[in-house]
Write an enzyme that holds these catalytic residues in place. Structure first.
Site, short mmCIF file in Angstrom:
data_model
loop_
_atom_site.label_atom_id
_atom_site.label_comp_id
_atom_site.label_asym_id
_atom_site.label_seq_id
_atom_site.Cartn_x
_atom_site.Cartn_y
_atom_site.Cartn_z
N HIS A 1 -5.58 8.00 0.40
CA HIS A 1 -5.57 6.45 -0.07
C HIS A 1 -6.66 5.77 0.21
O HIS A 1 -7.73 6.07 0.71
CB HIS A 1 -4.34 5.84 0.61
CG HIS A 1 -4.75 5.64 2.07
ND1 HIS A 1 -4.15 6.80 2.85
CD2 HIS A 1 -5.13 4.93 2.84
CE1 HIS A 1 -4.71 6.68 4.28
NE2 HIS A 1 -5.19 5.27 4.29
N HIS B 1 0.66 -1.55 -0.24
CA HIS B 1 -0.52 -1.66 0.85
C HIS B 1 -1.89 -1.04 0.28
O HIS B 1 -2.70 -1.32 0.72
CB HIS B 1 -0.11 -1.08 2.02
CG HIS B 1 1.22 -1.65 2.49
ND1 HIS B 1 1.39 -2.88 3.14
CD2 HIS B 1 2.58 -1.03 2.51
CE1 HIS B 1 2.87 -2.89 3.38
NE2 HIS B 1 3.54 -2.17 2.95
#
Ligand SMILES: NS(=O)(=O)c1c(F)c(F)c(SCCc2ccc(C(=O)O)cc2)c(F)c1NC1CCCCCCC1
Ligand SMILES: [Zn+2]
Length: 257
Positions: free
Chosen positions: A92, A66
């Protein structure tokens, strides 16, 4: 990762079926309408401690299908700007593709090329897992990424490894560096609001800080980010951003006018 059934950005409209919080009224990301923000001079500069890591500290950089996720030691802490102390969990990125931008938050309807999230948990809770189910449990520091005139050496510490983790599930160890270099130099100018994780389980437990100053990467670096990784269907991992969510009466505070 945290046990949840398969979800994807393609079927983002159905997350609320499997994950009830995803259909809640305190969701993220949002569009920041600067005409409606409330200037709040009591918002102090964000202060970071322990963000400069020695090169002999090794960090896991993972393609989780993801996003690209850098695990962070709990020695990194937010020590100013929040009422309580928060310690780092991971950071992230969210990005678009070669044909369009991919930040999660927008400002006055403008979507930036990409966005970094540094996830922290409130140390009044024993563990991150315990913290992430409480309204004051999480603090995420967000900053926008745009293309600028020169290479960003701090982002290069991450981007130079992406070719080794092209496939979902692959991970590599990277050497410590000054993680603060991934965030703006000016930590006084930011937006602040209550929201959620932008991925299932969408827990409404995040105190968001979105910095006003944008990070600049070279064109080649931005291209590296948007073309290197594959998702769990071995398709290009691109456009990994959630659509903006309704405010439902929430207001965004601004530390500046
Ligand atoms: N913007 S955000 O902070 O909501 C966010 C996303 F939008 C994200 F898309 C992600 S990645 C998706 C969740 C996930 C999947 C696998 C693994 C693993 O294999 O280790 C880990 C996490 C992602 F990891 C995060 N941050 C996570 C939220 C997921 C649940 C708890 C983990 C820490 C914060
Ligand atoms: Zn995120």
């Amino acid at each position: 990762g945290p046990g949840h059934s398969h979800w994807s950005y393609e079927d983002r409209e159905h997350w609320g079926v499997d994950y009830l919080d995803c259909g809640g009224n305190v969701q993220s990301p949002i569009n920041i309408d600067t005409a409606k923000t409330i200037f709040s001079p009591q918002l102090r500069p964000i202060q970071l401690s322990g963000y400069s890591l020695p090169a002999n500290e090794k960090l896991s950089l993972k393609n989780n299908g993801h996003t690209v996720l850098l695990e962070l030691p709990e020695s990194l802490a937010i020590t100013g700007g929040y009422a309580q102390q928060y310690r780092a969990v991971q950071l992230h990125l969210h990005w678009g593709s070669s044909s369009g931008p991919g930040s999660e938050h927008t400002v006055d309807g403008h979507r930036f090329a990409a966005e970094i999230h540094v996830v922290h948990y409130n140390t009044k809770y024993d563990t991150f897992k315990e913290a992430m189910v409480h309204p004051d449990g999480l603090a995420v520091l967000g900053a926008f990424l745009e293309v600028g005139p020169r290479e960003n050496p701090y982002y290069q510490e991450i981007l130079e490894h992406l070719h080794k983790i092209q496939k979902e599930g692959e991970e590599v160890l990277v050497s410590g560096f000054n993680i603060a270099g991934l965030l703006p130099t000016n930590l006084k100018l930011y937006f602040h609001y209550n929201g959620s994780l932008t991925t299932p389980p969408c827990y409404q437990t995040v105190k968001w800080t979105v910095f006003n100053q944008t990070m600049l990467l070279s064109h080649e670096q931005m291209s590296m980010l948007v073309t290197s990784l594959r998702n769990d269907d071995n398709k290009p991992l691109q456009n990994n951003y959630r659509m903006v969510q309704g405010m439902h009466g929430r207001r965004v505070l601004a530390s500046f006018q």
